[in-house]
Write a protein that holds these residues in place. Sequence first.
Motif, PDB file in Angstrom:
ATOM      1  N   ARG A  49       0.844  -1.197   0.000  1.00 25.81           N
ATOM      2  CA  ARG A  49       0.000   0.000   0.000  1.00 25.81           C
ATOM      3  C   ARG A  49       0.880   1.247   0.000  1.00 25.81           C
ATOM      4  NH1 ARG A  49      -4.432  -0.184   4.175  1.00 25.81           N
ATOM      5  NH2 ARG A  49      -5.385  -1.406   2.535  1.00 25.81           N
ATOM      6  N   GLY A  50       0.625   2.145  -0.937  1.00 28.08           N
ATOM      7  CA  GLY A  50       1.383   3.385  -1.050  1.00 28.08           C
ATOM      8  C   GLY A  50       2.652   3.264  -1.880  1.00 28.08           C
ATOM      9  N   LYS A  51       2.982   2.070  -2.340  1.00 24.94           N
ATOM     10  CA  LYS A  51       4.174   1.877  -3.171  1.00 24.94           C
ATOM     11  C   LYS A  51       3.826   2.152  -4.631  1.00 24.94           C
ATOM     12  CE  LYS A  51       6.511   0.097   0.252  1.00 24.94           C
ATOM     13  NZ  LYS A  51       7.374   0.860   1.047  1.00 24.94           N
ATOM     14  N   VAL A  52       4.805   2.615  -5.370  1.00 26.40           N
ATOM     15  CA  VAL A  52       4.602   2.892  -6.789  1.00 26.40           C
ATOM     16  C   VAL A  52       4.703   1.580  -7.567  1.00 26.40           C
ATOM     17  CG1 VAL A  52       5.493   4.118  -8.788  1.00 26.40           C
ATOM     18  CG2 VAL A  52       5.546   5.199  -6.544  1.00 26.40           C
ATOM     19  N   ILE A  53       3.670   1.284  -8.325  1.00 27.15           N
ATOM     20  CA  ILE A  53       3.649   0.080  -9.160  1.00 27.15           C
ATOM     21  C   ILE A  53       3.441   0.543 -10.596  1.00 27.15           C
ATOM     22  CG2 ILE A  53       2.465  -2.070  -9.667  1.00 27.15           C
ATOM     23  CD1 ILE A  53       1.658  -2.164  -6.749  1.00 27.15           C
ATOM     24  N   ARG A  54       4.274   0.061 -11.500  1.00 26.29           N
ATOM     25  CA  ARG A  54       4.180   0.504 -12.886  1.00 26.29           C
ATOM     26  C   ARG A  54       4.188  -0.707 -13.807  1.00 26.29           C
ATOM     27  NH1 ARG A  54       9.248   2.990 -15.174  1.00 26.29           N
ATOM     28  NH2 ARG A  54       9.199   1.479 -16.817  1.00 26.29           N
TER      29      ARG A  54
END
Length: 72
Positions: A49-54
């Motif tokens: 949660r809150g991490k950047v996922i691309r």
Amino acid sequence: MKAHRIEAKLTETGTLTLNNLPFQAGDAVEIIILERHLTSLNSNPAPLRGKVIRYDDPFDAAIPLEDWEVLQ
């Protein structure tokens, strides 16, 4: 099969009392006692949660279409 989960602490004498269970008098029940580890209570239930996922192109083919044997 009906299941009921409850958390309780043992008394100083090592006894455990369960009250207000959702079963009728005379019902046969199975009792399994598992030790509760405090580390599992303090761990983050949503570590991403809150991490950047691309995703660059999630629907792109893993290999080029020319390499698919089924299309030959």
